[in-house]
Design a protein around this motif. Structure first.
Motif, short mmCIF file in Angstrom:
data_model
loop_
_atom_site.label_atom_id
_atom_site.label_comp_id
_atom_site.label_asym_id
_atom_site.label_seq_id
_atom_site.Cartn_x
_atom_site.Cartn_y
_atom_site.Cartn_z
N TYR A 232 0.86 -1.19 0.00
CA TYR A 232 0.00 0.00 0.00
C TYR A 232 0.89 1.23 0.00
O TYR A 232 1.97 1.23 0.60
CB TYR A 232 -0.92 0.00 1.23
CG TYR A 232 -1.77 -1.24 1.28
CD1 TYR A 232 -2.96 -1.31 0.57
CD2 TYR A 232 -1.36 -2.35 2.00
CE1 TYR A 232 -3.72 -2.47 0.58
CE2 TYR A 232 -2.12 -3.51 2.03
CZ TYR A 232 -3.30 -3.56 1.31
OH TYR A 232 -4.05 -4.71 1.32
N SER B 194 -7.09 0.53 -4.70
CA SER B 194 -6.91 -0.50 -3.68
C SER B 194 -5.51 -0.46 -3.06
O SER B 194 -5.29 -1.04 -2.00
CB SER B 194 -7.19 -1.89 -4.25
OG SER B 194 -6.15 -2.32 -5.08
N SER C 10 -4.33 3.09 0.38
CA SER C 10 -5.27 2.87 1.47
C SER C 10 -4.53 2.64 2.78
O SER C 10 -3.44 2.07 2.78
CB SER C 10 -6.15 1.66 1.16
OG SER C 10 -7.04 1.42 2.21
N ARG D 52 -6.73 -4.87 2.02
CA ARG D 52 -7.73 -5.72 1.41
C ARG D 52 -7.86 -6.96 2.29
O ARG D 52 -6.91 -7.35 2.97
CB ARG D 52 -7.29 -6.12 0.00
CG ARG D 52 -7.19 -4.93 -0.95
CD ARG D 52 -6.75 -5.33 -2.37
NE ARG D 52 -5.55 -6.16 -2.42
CZ ARG D 52 -4.31 -5.69 -2.40
NH1 ARG D 52 -4.08 -4.41 -2.29
NH2 ARG D 52 -3.28 -6.51 -2.46
#
Length: 113
Positions: A51, A77, A80, A84
């Motif tokens: 990320y 995605s 963040s 996930r």
């Protein structure tokens, strides 16, 4: 067991210089990237989730580093502070590694039951 997620709130890094003795803390704007090894085995850290955060246009920085276009949906995605979902680790542990904009890195291991 339902999928596991992790969230990043803040990170504290011991100072490289001991002049002030202060510990630097950063919120998401001060964090360049963070990674998760979703099945940490204590022998090596394997990036299974990545990320990219920060206030300094991480999207452009990533495109420049990769020398490629990054799909906007995929980027959403990756940009963040919440991971996930992933399955429960077989090892019972995950490791989270965080790197700030100064290149300081810290890693923390968590048990997942």
């Amino acid at each position: 067991m339902p999928p596991v997620t992790t969230a990043l709130f803040t990170v504290s890094v011991a100072p490289l210089e001991t002049e002030t003795g202060e510990v630097r803390s950063s919120d998401a704007d001060g964090i360049a990237c963070w990674f998760i090894d979703t099945n940490y085995n204590e022998e090596g850290f394997f990036v299974r989730h990545a990320y990219f955060l920060g206030a300094q246009d991480p999207y452009t920085a990533l495109k420049t580093t990769l020398k490629a276009e990054v799909d906007a949906e995929a980027w959403s995605s990756l940009n963040s502070d919440t991971s996930r979902p992933f399955g429960k680790p077989e090892t019972g542990r995950i490791a989270v590694k965080v790197i700030n904009h100064l290149g300081d890195e810290v890693m923390k291991v968590y048990r997942v039951g």
